[in-house]
Design an enzyme around this catalytic site. Structure first.
Site, short mmCIF file in Angstrom:
data_model
loop_
_atom_site.label_atom_id
_atom_site.label_comp_id
_atom_site.label_asym_id
_atom_site.label_seq_id
_atom_site.Cartn_x
_atom_site.Cartn_y
_atom_site.Cartn_z
N GLN A 238 0.83 -1.21 0.00
CA GLN A 238 0.00 0.00 0.00
C GLN A 238 0.87 1.26 0.00
O GLN A 238 0.53 2.27 -0.62
CB GLN A 238 -0.91 -0.05 1.23
CG GLN A 238 -1.97 1.01 1.30
CD GLN A 238 -3.16 0.58 2.15
OE1 GLN A 238 -4.22 0.28 1.63
NE2 GLN A 238 -3.00 0.56 3.45
N GLU A 241 1.88 2.87 -3.46
CA GLU A 241 0.96 3.83 -4.08
C GLU A 241 0.96 5.15 -3.32
O GLU A 241 0.90 6.23 -3.90
CB GLU A 241 -0.45 3.24 -4.20
CG GLU A 241 -0.48 2.20 -5.31
CD GLU A 241 -1.86 1.65 -5.61
OE1 GLU A 241 -2.84 2.40 -5.64
OE2 GLU A 241 -1.94 0.42 -5.83
N GLU A 242 1.05 5.07 -1.97
CA GLU A 242 1.10 6.30 -1.17
C GLU A 242 2.32 7.13 -1.56
O GLU A 242 2.23 8.35 -1.74
CB GLU A 242 1.16 5.95 0.33
CG GLU A 242 1.48 7.15 1.20
CD GLU A 242 1.19 6.97 2.68
OE1 GLU A 242 0.57 5.95 3.05
OE2 GLU A 242 1.58 7.86 3.46
N ARG A 243 3.46 6.48 -1.72
CA ARG A 243 4.69 7.22 -2.00
C ARG A 243 4.71 7.77 -3.42
O ARG A 243 5.15 8.91 -3.65
CB ARG A 243 5.89 6.31 -1.71
CG ARG A 243 6.06 6.13 -0.21
CD ARG A 243 7.02 5.07 0.23
NE ARG A 243 6.95 4.97 1.69
CZ ARG A 243 7.41 3.96 2.41
NH1 ARG A 243 7.99 2.93 1.81
NH2 ARG A 243 7.30 3.97 3.72
N GLY A 246 2.51 10.79 -3.41
CA GLY A 246 3.17 11.97 -2.83
C GLY A 246 4.10 12.64 -3.83
O GLY A 246 4.18 13.87 -3.89
#
Ligand code: FAD
Length: 385
Positions: A238, A241-243, A246
């Site tokens: 997960q 995708e978060e990184r 960002g």
């Protein structure tokens, strides 16, 4: 080729929505220290933007990751970092693991209403005693028949005061720290969930950030995402995708900061000429624009690899690291050329300076990114020769 003509229409709709329904309200939301998440997410959900790359069975558009990337980049046109971040939590931080590994029943219960914009989601990984060291979290979910009983606390949770549910990382066993965790969907209205406080922050001011306690919160075991003990692994997936999100969301935001600085310094006279006519200023801005373009290339390459089904841990980590570095360098360099006006809250450059500082910390600090890269390169002490 990452983007095609098919991306044009949703891109245009989102750009229009940002200009008509978001930017006119941003100053008011920033001053209030909160934005109306349910209201805004419902509108975005109705337009299909909360599930671009989520399965159609749960109301998503079933498109590939390039559409999510397009959206993350366009959100950079919002006049603050907070609202894009809150939207990113909903689409790219709290829901990817549920979409990939959750049961059909769980996705109907939590993913579908999040895609529709009826539910606001948040992601609970960090704790007062463990942020970078994710494996060291202390929140526990103890087995009791068909239920888990959850106790512990989470810190710095974006959307935390407004959320309907939290994707919660907790310890479900006693074993090795990378294999004793699970991700559990916890309704925020459950008995024993307390929002201890809304945190006051340097930047990202219109995003609500909460400290949350869990005191013997009972949830059915069917609320667990995927297999018990796989939570750490799911969260690492997960995080990719978060990184990437960002890194993608800062591109247009930085370009806007550069353009605003060009406009301001062109109009501001000092020593008989526009400030912009000083080579030290226009050369610096050209250098920063080059940095943005370099980061964009890396982000697009990572996204292409993700669409092709490859493991993007290394590229996403590098992109997040570069975005963190640039988030400190670019607004700071631009603010300097605004002089006293750059120090005023009424200028967007000062907001960008405050908001962008988070990129080097949230979702894994720069040093954590370097640690991951060193592990992959085998350069940590005792690593492969
Ligand atoms: C506005 C905001 C929103 C956030 N939203 C969320 C959210 O929605 N959900 C969530 O779970 N978390 C969220 N976070 C938490 C964020 O992810 C953590 O703050 C971040 O991971 C860093 O953890 P920490 O603050 O505990 O820093 P610590 O782990 O205490 O580290 C402090 C500093 O030490 C350095 N450091 C750490 N490890 C190493 C190392 N191995 N080597 C060298 N130096 C190191 C880094 O510079 C780091 O910044 C948010 C934070 C903020 C500020």
């Amino acid at each position: 080729m990452l983007f095609t003509a098919d991306h044009d229409e949703p891109r245009r709709i989102l750009q229009k929505f940002i200009q008509s329904d978001i930017n006119p309200h941003v100053d008011e939301w920033e001053n209030a220290g909160i934005f109306p998440a349910h209201d805004l997410f419902k509108k975005l959900g109705d337009l299909g933007f909360l599930g671009l790359n989520k399965p159609v069975e749960y109301g998503g558009q079933g498109l590939d990751y390039s559409y999510a990337l397009m959206m993350a980049e366009e959100l950079g046109a919002i006049n603050c970092g907070a609202v894009p971040m809150a939207i990113g939590v909903q689409t790219d931080m709290a829901t990817p693991a549920l979409a990939k590994f959750g049961s059909d029943e769980l996705r109907k219960e939590f993913l579908a209403p999040s895609i529709a914009g009826d539910y606001v989601a948040c992601i609970g990984v960090s704790e007062p005693g463990a942020g970078s060291d994710v494996a060291g979290i202390k929140t526990t979910a103890k087995s009791d028949g068909d239920d888990y009983v959850i106790s512990g606390g989470k810190m710095w949770i974006t959307n935390g005061t407004q959320a309907d549910w939290i994707c919660l990382l907790c310890n479900t066993g006693e074993g090795p720290v990378h294999r004793n965790k699970s991700l559990i969907c916890v309704p925020m209205k459950s008995k024993g969930v307390t929002i201890a406080r809304k945190l006051d922050k340097l930047g990202m001011r219109s995003s609500d950030t909460a400290q949350i306690y869990f005191d013997e919160v009972r949830v059915p075991k069917r609320n667990r995402i995927g297999e018990e003990g796989k939570g750490f692994t799911y969260q690492m997936v997960q995080f990719q995708e978060e990184r990437l999100w960002g890194a993608a969301a800062c591109l247009k935001a930085h370009e806007k900061t550069i353009q605003n600085t060009i406009d301001y310094t062109r109009g501001r006279q000092a020593f008989g000429k526009p400030l912009l006519d000083n080579q030290v200023i226009h050369f610096r801005l050209a250098e920063l624009q080059t940095e943005v373009e370099l980061l964009r290339s890396l982000v697009y390459r990572a996204a292409e690899a993700l669409v092709a089904g490859e493991d993007v841990t290394e590229l996403a980590t590098m992109a997040k690291l570069k975005a963190g570095r640039l988030g400190r360098e670019l607004p700071d360099a631009c603010l300097q050329f605004w002089g006293g006006m750059g120090f005023m809250n009424e200028t967007l450059v000062s907001r960008s300076y405050r908001d962008s500082r988070l990129t080097a910390i949230g979702g894994g600090a720069d040093e954590v990114m370097l640690g991951i890269l060193c592990k992959m390169m085998g350069t940590l002490p005792g690593g492969k020769k």
